[in-house]
Scaffold this active site. Structure first.
Site, PDB file in Angstrom:
ATOM      1  N   SER A 186     -48.598  10.579  17.475  1.00  0.00           N
ATOM      2  CA  SER A 186     -48.658  11.949  18.002  1.00  0.00           C
ATOM      3  C   SER A 186     -49.328  12.909  17.021  1.00  0.00           C
ATOM      4  CB  SER A 186     -47.244  12.460  18.282  1.00  0.00           C
ATOM      5  OG  SER A 186     -46.590  11.628  19.199  1.00  0.00           O
TER       6      SER A 186
HETATM    7  N1  SAH Z   1     -43.200   8.596  18.179  1.00  0.00           N
HETATM    8  C1  SAH Z   1     -44.578   8.156  17.995  1.00  0.00           C
HETATM    9  C2  SAH Z   1     -45.376   8.206  19.254  1.00  0.00           C
HETATM   10  C3  SAH Z   1     -44.896   7.222  20.225  1.00  0.00           C
HETATM   11  S1  SAH Z   1     -45.950   6.941  21.614  1.00  0.00           S
HETATM   12  C4  SAH Z   1     -45.214   8.954  16.865  1.00  0.00           C
HETATM   13  O1  SAH Z   1     -44.521   9.473  16.014  1.00  0.00           O
HETATM   14  O2  SAH Z   1     -46.414   9.031  16.768  1.00  0.00           O
HETATM   15  C5  SAH Z   1     -44.698   6.509  22.798  1.00  0.00           C
HETATM   16  C6  SAH Z   1     -44.024   5.186  22.620  1.00  0.00           C
HETATM   17  O3  SAH Z   1     -43.053   5.057  23.646  1.00  0.00           O
HETATM   18  C7  SAH Z   1     -44.949   3.983  22.777  1.00  0.00           C
HETATM   19  O4  SAH Z   1     -44.894   3.182  21.621  1.00  0.00           O
HETATM   20  C8  SAH Z   1     -44.372   3.232  23.982  1.00  0.00           C
HETATM   21  O5  SAH Z   1     -44.454   1.820  23.876  1.00  0.00           O
HETATM   22  C9  SAH Z   1     -42.938   3.703  23.992  1.00  0.00           C
HETATM   23  N2  SAH Z   1     -42.261   3.573  25.288  1.00  0.00           N
HETATM   24  C10 SAH Z   1     -42.774   3.827  26.522  1.00  0.00           C
HETATM   25  N3  SAH Z   1     -41.826   3.611  27.473  1.00  0.00           N
HETATM   26  C11 SAH Z   1     -40.693   3.216  26.829  1.00  0.00           C
HETATM   27  C12 SAH Z   1     -39.392   2.833  27.254  1.00  0.00           C
HETATM   28  N4  SAH Z   1     -39.033   2.806  28.552  1.00  0.00           N
HETATM   29  N5  SAH Z   1     -38.491   2.476  26.312  1.00  0.00           N
HETATM   30  C13 SAH Z   1     -38.814   2.484  24.994  1.00  0.00           C
HETATM   31  N6  SAH Z   1     -40.045   2.830  24.530  1.00  0.00           N
HETATM   32  C14 SAH Z   1     -40.978   3.198  25.426  1.00  0.00           C
END
Ligand code: SAH
Length: 219
Positions: free
Chosen positions: A68
């Site tokens: 992010s």
């Molecule tokens: N927190 C991260 C960004 C994460 S992007 C940062 O600091 O940059 C969002 C993440 O959510 C992805 O890795 C994706 O695989 C995960 N995700 C999507 N749906 C999900 C679910 N139902 N349960 C757990 N993780 C999920």
């Protein structure tokens, strides 16, 4: 004589990022600013993208996911209103950058990621920067992690179509959930549990990867 070290360059770029993109946009929580100054964002991204570590933007990390934008991480962490005694649940570990920020501020963190490889990689990076108060769970974020509930804050970094009830039920009294919600046009909201009721507040429009439905969720 000064010896050039790439880490020094990264450190000064990180300082600049915090000043310009984070404090400069109104984040004031001292703990959040300190954590953002400390965590080496370059460690959470593929080596070829390291030079983009302090850009004011999200960066792809593989598996169709992104790390992010730093400002969004800081702003969402500030909305969690954490202190050194807080317990936090994070949904969507991804590369673990936001996890690291949360872990430096809160007492303990549980973070859930559906893609095992991302979770394992994030755990290794967090261990390498000395984080010890975090539990990494590979699983379905829609269900949360009741074993360690209740949480003072729950933060979602993937967007569900609406706030999942299972997560609200894991909020402590006066706890706050921070989530992007919606399909194409996402809204960042906070939901506070206050005297047994849930109060929702709109923060701003955002753009996150969708939260993938678990096996039991409607698609
Ligand atoms: N927190 C991260 C960004 C994460 S992007 C940062 O600091 O940059 C969002 C993440 O959510 C992805 O890795 C994706 O695989 C995960 N995700 C999507 N749906 C999900 C679910 N139902 N349960 C757990 N993780 C999920």
């Amino acid at each position: 004589m000064s010896i050039y070290k790439p880490q020094d360059d990264m450190k000064s770029r990180r300082e600049q990022m915090v000043k310009r993109d984070i404090a400069g946009r109104g984040v004031t929580d001292r703990r959040v600013l300190e954590a953002m100054r400390f965590v080496p964002r370059e460690r959470f991204m593929p080596a070829r993208d390291e030079r983009r570590a302090y850009d004011d933007s999200p960066v792809p990390i593989g598996h169709g996911q992104t790390i992010s934008q730093p400002y969004i991480v800081a702003m969402m962490t500030e909305l969690c209103e954490l202190d050194a005694e807080s317990s936090v649940l994070e949904i969507g570990t991804g590369c673990g950058y936001q996890t690291a920020i949360l872990s430096l501020i809160a007492e303990r963190v549980v973070t859930i990621e559906r893609i095992a490889e991302l979770s394992h990689r994030a755990r290794r990076v967090l261990e390498s920067i000395g984080v010890k108060n975090t539990t990494f769970v590979v699983g379905d974020g829609y269900k949360g992690y009741p074993a360690d509930a209740p949480y003072d804050a729950i933060v979602l970094t993937a967007a569900p179509p609406s706030v999942p009830d299972d997560l609200l039920s894991q909020l402590a009294p006066d706890g706050v959930l921070v989530a992007p919600v919606g399909a194409n046009e996402q809204r960042l909201v906070t939901v506070r549990r206050s005297y047994g009721r849930f109060e929702t507040r709109f923060v701003c429009n955002v753009s996150f990867v969708p939260m993938v439905p678990g096996k039991d969720e409607p698609s």
